[in-house]
Design a protein around this motif. Sequence first.
Motif, PDB file in Angstrom:
ATOM      1  N   VAL A 172     -51.479 -26.975  31.125  1.00 34.45           N
ATOM      2  CA  VAL A 172     -52.125 -26.681  30.112  1.00 34.45           C
ATOM      3  C   VAL A 172     -52.073 -25.730  29.481  1.00 34.45           C
ATOM      4  CG1 VAL A 172     -54.557 -27.007  29.352  1.00 34.45           C
ATOM      5  CG2 VAL A 172     -54.090 -29.028  31.413  1.00 34.45           C
ATOM      6  N   ILE A 173     -51.197 -25.809  27.731  1.00 33.18           N
ATOM      7  CA  ILE A 173     -50.704 -24.118  27.520  1.00 33.18           C
ATOM      8  C   ILE A 173     -51.271 -24.769  26.822  1.00 33.18           C
ATOM      9  CG2 ILE A 173     -49.051 -23.189  26.356  1.00 33.18           C
ATOM     10  CD1 ILE A 173     -47.150 -25.599  27.766  1.00 33.18           C
ATOM     11  N   THR A 174     -52.566 -23.228  26.000  1.00 32.43           N
ATOM     12  CA  THR A 174     -53.553 -23.473  25.021  1.00 32.43           C
ATOM     13  C   THR A 174     -53.145 -22.573  24.085  1.00 32.43           C
ATOM     14  OG1 THR A 174     -55.735 -21.772  26.803  1.00 32.43           O
ATOM     15  CG2 THR A 174     -55.236 -24.325  26.681  1.00 32.43           C
ATOM     16  N   TRP A 175     -54.263 -21.609  23.358  1.00 28.12           N
ATOM     17  CA  TRP A 175     -53.995 -20.524  22.400  1.00 28.12           C
ATOM     18  C   TRP A 175     -55.434 -20.928  21.506  1.00 28.12           C
ATOM     19  CZ3 TRP A 175     -50.699 -24.769  22.336  1.00 28.12           C
ATOM     20  CH2 TRP A 175     -50.602 -26.004  20.995  1.00 28.12           C
ATOM     21  N   THR A 176     -55.859 -19.320  20.220  1.00 34.07           N
ATOM     22  CA  THR A 176     -56.551 -19.448  19.888  1.00 34.07           C
ATOM     23  C   THR A 176     -56.326 -19.754  17.949  1.00 34.07           C
ATOM     24  OG1 THR A 176     -57.660 -18.110  20.965  1.00 34.07           O
ATOM     25  CG2 THR A 176     -58.264 -17.590  19.240  1.00 34.07           C
ATOM     26  N   GLY A 177     -56.970 -20.626  17.679  1.00 33.95           N
ATOM     27  CA  GLY A 177     -56.607 -20.757  16.249  1.00 33.95           C
ATOM     28  C   GLY A 177     -55.724 -21.781  16.446  1.00 33.95           C
ATOM     29  N   SER A 178     -56.375 -23.407  15.402  1.00 35.45           N
ATOM     30  CA  SER A 178     -55.569 -24.472  14.901  1.00 35.45           C
ATOM     31  C   SER A 178     -54.355 -24.085  14.667  1.00 35.45           C
ATOM     32  CB  SER A 178     -56.830 -25.036  14.587  1.00 35.45           C
ATOM     33  OG  SER A 178     -55.746 -26.764  14.397  1.00 35.45           O
ATOM     34  N   ALA A 179     -53.381 -25.657  15.129  1.00 35.38           N
ATOM     35  CA  ALA A 179     -52.224 -25.453  14.585  1.00 35.38           C
ATOM     36  C   ALA A 179     -50.888 -26.745  14.941  1.00 35.38           C
ATOM     37  CB  ALA A 179     -51.290 -23.518  15.209  1.00 35.38           C
ATOM     38  N   ASP A 180     -50.483 -26.270  13.725  1.00 38.92           N
ATOM     39  CA  ASP A 180     -49.473 -27.419  14.550  1.00 38.92           C
ATOM     40  C   ASP A 180     -48.279 -27.581  15.537  1.00 38.92           C
ATOM     41  OD1 ASP A 180     -49.974 -28.995  12.631  1.00 38.92           O
ATOM     42  OD2 ASP A 180     -49.085 -29.024  11.276  1.00 38.92           O
ATOM     43  N   ALA A 181     -47.996 -28.004  16.717  1.00 37.91           N
ATOM     44  CA  ALA A 181     -47.653 -27.844  17.404  1.00 37.91           C
ATOM     45  C   ALA A 181     -47.174 -28.508  18.560  1.00 37.91           C
ATOM     46  CB  ALA A 181     -48.659 -26.983  18.461  1.00 37.91           C
ATOM     47  N   ASN A 182     -46.362 -28.505  19.243  1.00 40.34           N
ATOM     48  CA  ASN A 182     -45.882 -30.257  20.019  1.00 40.34           C
ATOM     49  C   ASN A 182     -44.819 -29.384  21.403  1.00 40.34           C
ATOM     50  OD1 ASN A 182     -42.845 -29.379  20.383  1.00 40.34           O
ATOM     51  ND2 ASN A 182     -42.335 -31.239  18.640  1.00 40.34           N
ATOM     52  N   ALA A 183     -44.889 -30.307  22.843  1.00 35.65           N
ATOM     53  CA  ALA A 183     -44.459 -29.176  23.662  1.00 35.65           C
ATOM     54  C   ALA A 183     -44.212 -30.055  24.942  1.00 35.65           C
ATOM     55  CB  ALA A 183     -46.023 -28.886  24.948  1.00 35.65           C
ATOM     56  N   ARG A 184     -43.052 -30.240  25.647  1.00 34.81           N
ATOM     57  CA  ARG A 184     -42.295 -31.001  26.479  1.00 34.81           C
ATOM     58  C   ARG A 184     -42.357 -30.396  27.998  1.00 34.81           C
ATOM     59  NH1 ARG A 184     -38.568 -35.341  24.078  1.00 34.81           N
ATOM     60  NH2 ARG A 184     -38.586 -37.127  25.208  1.00 34.81           N
ATOM     61  N   THR A 185     -42.125 -30.851  29.133  1.00 32.69           N
ATOM     62  CA  THR A 185     -41.511 -30.867  29.956  1.00 32.69           C
ATOM     63  C   THR A 185     -40.301 -31.565  30.354  1.00 32.69           C
ATOM     64  OG1 THR A 185     -42.824 -32.312  31.045  1.00 32.69           O
ATOM     65  CG2 THR A 185     -43.302 -30.199  30.597  1.00 32.69           C
ATOM     66  N   ARG A 186     -39.107 -29.990  31.356  1.00 32.57           N
ATOM     67  CA  ARG A 186     -37.679 -30.883  32.090  1.00 32.57           C
ATOM     68  C   ARG A 186     -37.622 -30.793  32.959  1.00 32.57           C
ATOM     69  NH1 ARG A 186     -38.819 -28.643  26.529  1.00 32.57           N
ATOM     70  NH2 ARG A 186     -37.466 -29.856  25.037  1.00 32.57           N
ATOM     71  N   ALA A 187     -36.871 -31.328  34.281  1.00 29.72           N
ATOM     72  CA  ALA A 187     -36.660 -31.390  35.451  1.00 29.72           C
ATOM     73  C   ALA A 187     -35.431 -30.919  35.201  1.00 29.72           C
ATOM     74  CB  ALA A 187     -36.701 -32.484  36.307  1.00 29.72           C
ATOM     75  N   TYR A 188     -35.392 -30.382  37.171  1.00 27.09           N
ATOM     76  CA  TYR A 188     -33.427 -29.507  37.193  1.00 27.09           C
ATOM     77  C   TYR A 188     -34.117 -29.722  38.473  1.00 27.09           C
ATOM     78  CZ  TYR A 188     -33.841 -28.404  32.049  1.00 27.09           C
ATOM     79  OH  TYR A 188     -33.503 -28.048  31.017  1.00 27.09           O
TER      80      TYR A 188
END
Length: 219
Positions: free
Chosen positions: A133-149
């Motif tokens: 769960v990745i968080t920050w202050t201030g509303s913004a457009d965003a995206n995230a993804r995970t990759r396995a190795y």
Amino acid sequence: PVGTPQTQNVPADTTVTGWVSAEGAANGTMVAGVAHVLFAPGLPSIAAVNGIAKYIASGALSTALAQTSRTPALPSGLLMGDTIVATCSSENNATHSCSTTGWSKISQTNSGASWTTSYWQAIQTVAGLSAPVITWTGSADANARTRAYRDTQAAGSPVLALGTNGTGSGATHTSTGGNTTANDSLALYFDNCASNTALGTPAGWTEDVDSGSATGPCR
């Protein structure tokens, strides 16, 4: 954000460089971007299969407008000892945080005043791992993804050694890379840009996944 991870296997003490075109598909749009080369050291083995670090799978893209957090799903089919890398980009310069057990921050880099990308790592355990769960202050457009190795070294911190990074708002993002530290290392190249435009694949690299989206604000 979280555009196009690329990979290649390289021996120890090899200098790896990478570049990728981030030019707008239609009109050469200039976009803020961050390019990173990371290294996943291979296991201390010369076995043809088990000792070579390799890409396994990616979790589903997590993207949305005006957010203060992202929780990218884990890839399926994880085995104990797999290394998972999460990337998160947001259209601001806010510091990204993650308190999910097992996850540690590799780095975070800003590009300009309204673009930032953070990198996280974790190792799959017998008890299992939760999505970050990745968080920050201030509303913004965003995206995230995970990759396995798989078959990466599961000791030391960080598991992935960060190479140099490049930032900018031009049509090409460049990372000068760095030196590997172990045989059978897997070089990981990520390019994340603030425009949802096509990204090219550098010569000698293999694209693992493209995180473009028909509805996402960036790549």
